[in-house]
Design a protein around this motif. Structure first.
Motif, mmCIF file in Angstrom:
data_model
loop_
_atom_site.group_PDB
_atom_site.id
_atom_site.type_symbol
_atom_site.label_atom_id
_atom_site.label_comp_id
_atom_site.label_asym_id
_atom_site.label_seq_id
_atom_site.Cartn_x
_atom_site.Cartn_y
_atom_site.Cartn_z
ATOM 1 N N SER A 7 -4.473 -1.083 18.482
ATOM 2 C CA SER A 7 -5.593 -0.179 18.200
ATOM 3 C C SER A 7 -5.256 1.302 18.339
ATOM 4 C CB SER A 7 -6.772 -0.520 19.114
ATOM 5 O OG SER A 7 -6.388 -0.391 20.461
ATOM 6 N N ASN A 8 -4.048 1.636 18.769
ATOM 7 C CA ASN A 8 -3.724 3.067 18.873
ATOM 8 C C ASN A 8 -2.788 3.483 17.740
ATOM 9 O OD1 ASN A 8 -0.838 3.064 19.767
ATOM 10 N ND2 ASN A 8 -1.671 1.900 21.486
ATOM 11 N N ASP A 9 -2.645 4.780 17.571
ATOM 12 C CA ASP A 9 -1.870 5.337 16.457
ATOM 13 C C ASP A 9 -0.460 5.764 16.857
ATOM 14 O OD1 ASP A 9 -4.030 5.035 14.818
ATOM 15 O OD2 ASP A 9 -4.620 7.133 14.831
ATOM 16 N N SER A 10 0.027 5.301 17.975
ATOM 17 C CA SER A 10 1.316 5.781 18.449
ATOM 18 C C SER A 10 2.471 5.250 17.594
ATOM 19 C CB SER A 10 1.533 5.361 19.907
ATOM 20 O OG SER A 10 1.771 3.968 19.990
ATOM 21 N N ILE A 11 3.564 5.978 17.638
ATOM 22 C CA ILE A 11 4.774 5.529 16.944
ATOM 23 C C ILE A 11 5.232 4.199 17.547
ATOM 24 C CG2 ILE A 11 7.223 6.039 16.578
ATOM 25 C CD1 ILE A 11 6.462 8.967 16.247
ATOM 26 N N GLU A 12 5.132 4.065 18.864
ATOM 27 C CA GLU A 12 5.529 2.808 19.512
ATOM 28 C C GLU A 12 4.710 1.631 18.989
ATOM 29 O OE1 GLU A 12 5.963 0.749 23.899
ATOM 30 O OE2 GLU A 12 5.200 2.783 23.777
ATOM 31 N N ALA A 13 3.415 1.837 18.806
ATOM 32 C CA ALA A 13 2.563 0.769 18.265
ATOM 33 C C ALA A 13 2.996 0.388 16.849
ATOM 34 C CB ALA A 13 1.097 1.205 18.268
ATOM 35 N N GLU A 14 3.386 1.355 16.053
ATOM 36 C CA GLU A 14 3.851 1.063 14.690
ATOM 37 C C GLU A 14 5.173 0.300 14.709
ATOM 38 O OE1 GLU A 14 2.235 1.444 11.595
ATOM 39 O OE2 GLU A 14 0.676 1.600 13.117
ATOM 40 N N TRP A 15 6.055 0.655 15.632
ATOM 41 C CA TRP A 15 7.315 -0.086 15.748
ATOM 42 C C TRP A 15 7.052 -1.504 16.222
ATOM 43 C CZ3 TRP A 15 11.779 0.711 13.563
ATOM 44 C CH2 TRP A 15 12.083 2.003 13.114
ATOM 45 N N ASN A 16 6.120 -1.676 17.174
ATOM 46 C CA ASN A 16 5.753 -3.027 17.614
ATOM 47 C C ASN A 16 5.243 -3.849 16.440
ATOM 48 O OD1 ASN A 16 6.420 -2.394 20.258
ATOM 49 N ND2 ASN A 16 4.315 -1.935 20.852
ATOM 50 N N PHE A 17 4.403 -3.237 15.620
ATOM 51 C CA PHE A 17 3.868 -3.924 14.442
ATOM 52 C C PHE A 17 4.995 -4.257 13.463
ATOM 53 C CE2 PHE A 17 2.073 -3.780 10.120
ATOM 54 C CZ PHE A 17 1.194 -4.857 10.217
ATOM 55 N N ALA A 63 10.150 -4.527 -0.021
ATOM 56 C CA ALA A 63 11.377 -4.994 0.634
ATOM 57 C C ALA A 63 12.293 -3.835 1.033
ATOM 58 C CB ALA A 63 12.125 -6.004 -0.233
ATOM 59 N N ARG A 64 11.674 -2.692 1.355
ATOM 60 C CA ARG A 64 12.422 -1.527 1.831
ATOM 61 C C ARG A 64 11.802 -1.053 3.132
ATOM 62 N NH1 ARG A 64 12.110 2.869 -2.660
ATOM 63 N NH2 ARG A 64 9.930 2.360 -2.316
ATOM 64 N N LEU A 65 12.638 -0.686 4.075
ATOM 65 C CA LEU A 65 12.172 -0.076 5.312
ATOM 66 C C LEU A 65 12.172 1.427 5.092
ATOM 67 C CD1 LEU A 65 11.337 -0.130 8.270
ATOM 68 C CD2 LEU A 65 13.763 -0.294 8.880
ATOM 69 N N CYS A 66 10.991 2.015 5.220
ATOM 70 C CA CYS A 66 10.808 3.448 4.972
ATOM 71 C C CYS A 66 10.293 4.115 6.242
ATOM 72 C CB CYS A 66 9.799 3.652 3.839
ATOM 73 S SG CYS A 66 10.200 2.766 2.325
ATOM 74 N N PHE A 67 10.310 5.434 6.238
ATOM 75 C CA PHE A 67 9.932 6.203 7.427
ATOM 76 C C PHE A 67 9.064 7.387 7.034
ATOM 77 C CE2 PHE A 67 14.062 4.275 7.736
ATOM 78 C CZ PHE A 67 13.904 3.467 8.844
ATOM 79 N N SER A 68 8.126 7.724 7.933
ATOM 80 C CA SER A 68 7.203 8.816 7.682
ATOM 81 C C SER A 68 7.022 9.636 8.950
ATOM 82 C CB SER A 68 5.848 8.247 7.236
ATOM 83 O OG SER A 68 4.891 9.270 7.104
ATOM 84 N N THR A 69 6.598 10.880 8.775
ATOM 85 C CA THR A 69 6.307 11.740 9.924
ATOM 86 C C THR A 69 4.887 11.548 10.431
ATOM 87 O OG1 THR A 69 5.672 13.569 8.495
ATOM 88 C CG2 THR A 69 7.992 13.479 9.212
ATOM 89 N N GLY A 70 4.086 10.739 9.742
ATOM 90 C CA GLY A 70 2.712 10.448 10.165
ATOM 91 C C GLY A 70 2.338 9.021 9.819
ATOM 92 N N ARG A 71 1.433 8.446 10.588
ATOM 93 C CA ARG A 71 1.066 7.041 10.392
ATOM 94 C C ARG A 71 0.392 6.797 9.048
ATOM 95 N NH1 ARG A 71 -3.371 3.397 13.202
ATOM 96 N NH2 ARG A 71 -2.556 1.382 12.566
ATOM 97 N N ARG A 72 -0.454 7.686 8.633
ATOM 98 C CA ARG A 72 -1.211 7.492 7.391
ATOM 99 C C ARG A 72 -0.713 8.461 6.314
ATOM 100 N NH1 ARG A 72 -4.621 7.412 11.648
ATOM 101 N NH2 ARG A 72 -5.565 5.411 12.115
ATOM 102 N N HIS A 73 0.534 8.321 5.966
ATOM 103 C CA HIS A 73 1.147 9.226 4.997
ATOM 104 C C HIS A 73 0.432 9.188 3.654
ATOM 105 C CE1 HIS A 73 3.080 5.823 3.021
ATOM 106 N NE2 HIS A 73 3.249 5.360 4.244
ATOM 107 N N TRP A 74 -0.148 8.061 3.284
ATOM 108 C CA TRP A 74 -0.852 7.931 2.010
ATOM 109 C C TRP A 74 -2.140 8.743 1.976
ATOM 110 C CZ3 TRP A 74 -0.356 4.322 5.762
ATOM 111 C CH2 TRP A 74 -1.506 3.857 6.368
ATOM 112 N N LEU A 75 -2.592 9.210 3.148
ATOM 113 C CA LEU A 75 -3.770 10.073 3.233
ATOM 114 C C LEU A 75 -3.382 11.533 3.455
ATOM 115 C CD1 LEU A 75 -6.093 7.864 5.483
ATOM 116 C CD2 LEU A 75 -6.212 8.184 3.010
ATOM 117 N N GLY A 76 -2.106 11.824 3.329
ATOM 118 C CA GLY A 76 -1.630 13.184 3.544
ATOM 119 C C GLY A 76 -1.352 13.501 4.995
#
Length: 128
Positions: A7-17, A63-76
Motif C-alpha cells: 500500500s505504500n509508494d516506496s521504491i522498496e515496495a516496488e522492488w518487492n512487487f 518482457a523487458r525490465l525497465c526503470f523509472s525515477t517515479g512510480r507512476r511515470h505514465w502519469l508524468g
C-alpha cells in the motif's frame, strides 16, 4: 492471479512487487517453446535489486525490465530511463536502448552481466 502491491509508494515496495511478479512469471504453468522466454526473470530481478539500479522504480513491459525515477511515470510522475533489459527466447538477456531495441549494448546469459551493463549505461542517472 498475480501478486498484490503493497500500500505504500516506496521504491522498496516496488522492488518487492517486482521480485514477487518475477517469481510468478517464472512459475507460470506450461511448456516453454523456443518462441518464448524460459523462466529467467527471477534471476534478473534479484541481480537488479542488488545493484545500483535499486535506486529506481522497476517495472516490466513486454518482457523487458525497465526503470523509472517515479512510480507512476505514465502519469508524468517521473521519467522512464533510456535503457532496459529484455528477456530473449533463447534464455539470455539483451541490454538495449528503450526506444530502439536494435541498439543492443550487450547480449548475455548472465543476469549479473546484463545488470552491470545497464548500470554502466545509466551512470549519469545514478546517485552516488
Amino acid at each position: 492471479m498475480g501478486p498484490e502491491r503493497e500500500s505504500n509508494d516506496s521504491i522498496e515496495a516496488e522492488w518487492n512487487f517486482l521480485v514477487r511478479s518475477a517469481a510468478n512469471w517464472d512459475n507460470r504453468p506450461g511448456d516453454y517453446p523456443a518462441t518464448w522466454v524460459p523462466p529467467i526473470m527471477g534471476a534478473l530481478a534479484d541481480a537488479a535489486r542488488n545493484s545500483a539500479l535499486s535506486q529506481f522504480y522497476p517495472f516490466i513491459s513486454h518482457a523487458r525490465l525497465c526503470f523509472s525515477t517515479g512510480r507512476r511515470h505514465w502519469l508524468g510522475e517521473g521519467d522512464v530511463l533510456p535503457v532496459c533489459i529484455a528477456l530473449l527466447p533463447g534464455g539470455s538477456y539483451s541490454v538495449a536502448h528503450r526506444h530502439d531495441p536494435a541498439k543492443v549494448l550487450l547480449e548475455t546469459t548472465s543476469p549479473e552481466e546484463a545488470v552491470a551493463a545497464a548500470v554502466d549505461a545509466l551512470k549519469e542517472y545514478l546517485r552516488s
